[in-house]
Design a protein around this motif. Structure first.
Motif, PDB file in Angstrom:
ATOM      1  N   TYR A   1       0.167   9.507  -7.161  1.00 21.33           N
ATOM      2  CA  TYR A   1       1.570   9.157  -7.364  1.00 21.33           C
ATOM      3  C   TYR A   1       1.822   7.694  -7.043  1.00 21.33           C
ATOM      4  N   SER A   2       2.622   7.040  -7.886  1.00 23.44           N
ATOM      5  CA  SER A   2       3.090   5.683  -7.607  1.00 23.44           C
ATOM      6  C   SER A   2       4.610   5.688  -7.631  1.00 23.44           C
TER       7      SER A   2
ATOM      8  N   ILE B   1       6.477   3.136  -8.116  1.00 21.92           N
ATOM      9  CA  ILE B   1       6.978   2.096  -9.001  1.00 21.92           C
ATOM     10  C   ILE B   1       7.647   2.742 -10.222  1.00 21.92           C
TER      11      ILE B   1
ATOM     12  N   LYS C   1      10.234   4.616  -9.963  1.00 14.23           N
ATOM     13  CA  LYS C   1      10.862   5.864  -9.519  1.00 14.23           C
ATOM     14  C   LYS C   1      12.063   5.554  -8.620  1.00 14.23           C
TER      15      LYS C   1
ATOM     16  N   ASP D   1       0.817  -1.219   0.000  1.00 15.70           N
ATOM     17  CA  ASP D   1       0.000   0.000   0.000  1.00 15.70           C
ATOM     18  C   ASP D   1       0.854   1.275   0.000  1.00 15.70           C
ATOM     19  N   PHE D   2       2.181   1.111  -0.108  1.00 13.40           N
ATOM     20  CA  PHE D   2       3.127   2.239  -0.154  1.00 13.40           C
ATOM     21  C   PHE D   2       3.128   3.071   1.129  1.00 13.40           C
TER      22      PHE D   2
END
Length: 238
Positions: free
Chosen positions: A213-214, A216, A218, A157-158
């Motif tokens: 924002y994701s 992944i 980055k 879930d970041f």
């Protein structure tokens, strides 16, 4: 604020540094200042014939000011940087630099200064070179075999970032970890931490991300501090 610089090298490049000395109780900031700070900006004046190649940011501190998390410096700090001539073969006789910083104590006050320094040999040049070298020595280093990131992982879930480090010292307390995420976002809140000799594991809260924002694909940045040593490294999320 004060600007120091050395004579041009054979290729016309110049080593310089911006010194900032906040009064007691005041702070200034790292390149990612946290919730309410102002990052330092150093630019060359228009028509100066020079461009800034890179600015070095000494190892910062996690500061709490009136319950606001900030990343910066609560004492004197010097930012080293280098400049190159925009025209090949040119050798500058002086540099013109603009600096914009924030100085904070309960409230943040923007402060701007313009500096012109003649690049001539003088008795003070050895002192200026020493200032620049000390500033460079205060920068976090790239990871080494005895101080490195072993692993890092974001929760699905970041909201949680788990990291494991190899630290240079066998004994000591928890390492200090600062995560620079998307531009304008810094994470320092520790959810869990465990040190076993030179191995240190910690979980940091990712309290907020930009809308939509994701991470992944980055890359973020981590600064880890263990006593008298610090490293800075990218954190890629493939």
């Amino acid at each position: 604020m004060r600007l120091v610089a050395t004579e041009p090298a054979k290729d016309g490049s110049v080593e310089a540094a911006l010194q900032i000395e906040p009064k007691q109780g005041w702070t200034t900031y790292w390149r990612e200042p946290g919730e309410a700070g102002i990052p330092p900006q150093i630019t060359t004046a228009s028509g100066s014939g020079l461009s800034i190649d890179g600015i070095g940011y000494p190892t910062p501190k996690h500061l709490v000011n009136a319950e606001i998390d900030e990343i910066g410096y609560d004492g004197p700090v010097t930012f080293p940087f280098s400049l190159s001539p925009t025209a090949k073969g040119s050798f500058p006789s002086s540099i013109n630099v603009n600096a914009f910083i924030g100085l904070c104590r309960n409230i943040c006050i923007p402060f701007q200064g313009s500096f012109e320094v003649a690049l001539i040999s003088s008795r003070s040049e050895a002192i200026d070179k020493a200032i620049i070298q000390r500033a460079k020595a205060s920068l976090p280093r790239p990871p080494t075999s005895d101080f490195e990131i072993i692993s890092h992982r974001l929760s699905p879930d970041f909201r949680r970032l788990s990291l494991t480090f190899r630290l240079p010292h066998e004994d000591g307390g928890p390492a200090k970890v600062i995560i620079a995420g998307p531009s304008g976002y810094v994470y320092t809140r520790v959810l869990a931490a465990e040190r076993n000799g030179s191995t240190f594991s910690t979980d940091l809260a990712i309290d907020k991300l930009p809308k939509g924002y994701s991470p992944i694909g980055k890359s973020w940045t981590v600064v880890a501090i263990d006593e008298d040593r610090a490293i800075e490294a990218p954190l890629a999320f493939p």
